[in-house]
Design a protein around this motif. Sequence first.
Motif, PDB file in Angstrom:
ATOM      1  N   ILE A   1       0.839  -1.201   0.000  1.00 13.98           N
ATOM      2  CA  ILE A   1       0.000   0.000   0.000  1.00 13.98           C
ATOM      3  C   ILE A   1       0.877   1.255   0.000  1.00 13.98           C
ATOM      4  O   ILE A   1       0.613   2.217  -0.734  1.00 13.98           O
ATOM      5  N   LYS A   2       1.944   1.225   0.819  1.00 12.55           N
ATOM      6  CA  LYS A   2       2.868   2.359   0.863  1.00 12.55           C
ATOM      7  C   LYS A   2       3.495   2.600  -0.509  1.00 12.55           C
ATOM      8  O   LYS A   2       3.638   3.748  -0.959  1.00 12.55           O
TER       9      LYS A   2
ATOM     10  N   TYR B   1       3.142   5.899  -2.727  1.00 11.72           N
ATOM     11  CA  TYR B   1       4.388   6.578  -3.104  1.00 11.72           C
ATOM     12  C   TYR B   1       4.386   6.853  -4.609  1.00 11.72           C
ATOM     13  O   TYR B   1       4.700   7.965  -5.054  1.00 11.72           O
ATOM     14  N   ILE B   2       4.023   5.843  -5.412  1.00  8.28           N
ATOM     15  CA  ILE B   2       4.002   6.006  -6.868  1.00  8.28           C
ATOM     16  C   ILE B   2       2.951   7.033  -7.281  1.00  8.28           C
ATOM     17  O   ILE B   2       3.208   7.910  -8.116  1.00  8.28           O
ATOM     18  N   LEU B   3       1.767   6.961  -6.670  1.00 11.34           N
ATOM     19  CA  LEU B   3       0.693   7.896  -7.002  1.00 11.34           C
ATOM     20  C   LEU B   3       1.101   9.335  -6.696  1.00 11.34           C
ATOM     21  O   LEU B   3       0.810  10.255  -7.477  1.00 11.34           O
TER      22      LEU B   3
ATOM     23  N   PHE C   1       7.153   7.988   7.897  1.00  8.59           N
ATOM     24  CA  PHE C   1       6.146   6.927   7.974  1.00  8.59           C
ATOM     25  C   PHE C   1       6.294   5.949   6.816  1.00  8.59           C
ATOM     26  O   PHE C   1       6.178   4.734   6.981  1.00  8.59           O
ATOM     27  N   PHE C   2       6.603   6.478   5.637  1.00  3.42           N
ATOM     28  CA  PHE C   2       6.685   5.629   4.452  1.00  3.42           C
ATOM     29  C   PHE C   2       7.993   4.852   4.372  1.00  3.42           C
ATOM     30  O   PHE C   2       7.996   3.707   3.918  1.00  3.42           O
ATOM     31  N   VAL C   3       9.097   5.437   4.797  1.00  2.17           N
ATOM     32  CA  VAL C   3      10.383   4.831   4.449  1.00  2.17           C
ATOM     33  C   VAL C   3      11.211   4.359   5.631  1.00  2.17           C
ATOM     34  O   VAL C   3      12.261   3.747   5.425  1.00  2.17           O
ATOM     35  N   SER C   4      10.816   4.634   6.845  1.00  2.00           N
ATOM     36  CA  SER C   4      11.707   4.336   7.957  1.00  2.00           C
ATOM     37  C   SER C   4      11.034   3.461   9.009  1.00  2.00           C
ATOM     38  O   SER C   4       9.842   3.185   8.957  1.00  2.00           O
TER      39      SER C   4
END
Length: 528
Positions: free
Chosen positions: A9-10, A14-16, A269-272
Amino acid sequence: MDKMGIDKIKKILYILFHILFSITFTGVFFIVIKHQESSTDRILMLLSTGFFMLLILFLYWFIIKSRCCFPINKKTIGILFAIFFCIQLGLGMLLMVKPSWDFGHVFDEAVALTKNNSWEISNIRYFLRYPNNQFYLLTLTCLYKLLSIFHIGNYIAAGILTNIVLTDISLVILCLAVKKLWGKKNAVFALLLSFLCPAYITYLPIFYTDTFPLPLMNTILLLYIVILKETDRKKLLGYGILLGFSVFLGFELKATVVIVLIAAILHVFFVSGIKKTAVIAVSCLAFFGSIKIYDYAFESSKMLDDSLYDTYNYPYTHWVMMGLRNPGGYNVHDYKFTKSFPTRQAKTDANIAQIKSRIAEMGFSGMLDHLGQKIHYTWGDGAFFSQKLLERKPLTQGVVREIVTEHGAYFSVYQIIVNGIQYAIILLLSISGLAGIYKIKHDGEMDFISFIRLSVFGLFVFLLIWESKSKYLVNFLPFIYFVAIDGIRFIFDRKEGIKYDTIRNRNSLLQRGSGIQGYPCTVKRTDA
């Protein structure tokens, strides 16, 4: 939901986001070209944009890729800064203006407090109406009171010199941040690219909240890089507190700085992992705690009688309302409209009624046209509104002012040049968005630059809603140029077949395990 599902989902989100980012700034480019006054102007701007795009790419190739004999060391950087400082000092003094508008209100109050050896604000109405300028008033007053100890009374010249020092400190910090990510050569390129930005010169006589937050913006950027790299818990705690305090100082000077903290929250939140997320939580606590302490200290100081706050203060809805009148900037009729109501609540109610009325009156197509005008007004001005500000109450005259002011004899040529630079940067922002998509699709990595893209996009969205003008981009210029450099790197690295920005090594910025599939690292450090 299991971890793999959450990661998927992340990745999709991220792509969107990066698709939206790239489409947005591609759209911004076409809008600013479309809103040129004539077809001749459009052709001139396309030619200017193409020229400066090629010039920027050549400069990057010459410094980074070619086998040039250009020495990359502290001495070289020192010489570049010395030359730039002399140019800044000379042009800053040649373009001196008597402070007016909001800038003048704060300047006059700071001078009065200094000369009267007082801390009691006299212009109560203004500083209750615009409390965002209270911290800047304190900053300027402290500077002038310090200088008065040495019997220095040329307040305008002192303000310009302080502005130069703060601007150059911000560029030094920017170099350090770029060096940590991409090496010394890229740091020198970032410096030279910044020298092309007119705001680092034309805003020097305007020592106001557009430039004073610049060192703090770059400090936030550098601290965030260090936080993502660091593993020691005690150091992380200290860096987290420093980050929150830096955001607080920047926020008190320019409220849009808080967008960077919001971007950090989303990015971490997304990468760590949990550890880094906890550090940003500490930063948030430090930020809000600093605000509470400052507010309490300011109110306790009795510098400002706030008993009339409800009468004079303008609610946030005022700036949203102004932002709905073309082209989206300050409007004296809206100012008088809000002022005419006796209480803050009455002002709020009247503003909301106007907001609803204007949205209904414009309709869907009218709103699109309005947003197009607002985007052009904000992003399509490579002089960043300085051409208007430098025309107000000039203290000197000469050929330089004829070049950089709106009604100057040579301004039309200057405008083509600075707009060409700005439009090339906008295109590079769009390319950087494509870089983010490429990295996640081909290398399975969420990159560090997405934090800066989030910040720039957050500013874009905020200025669509708020009262806006191009000067509000000035304190975000380091972030905008950072993303542009990422776009340049993507162009060259894809052309050469390099695995873009994800090569892992022992000296990489972020080590395996700190994020999804091992957080992305810097590109191979061939220029370190």
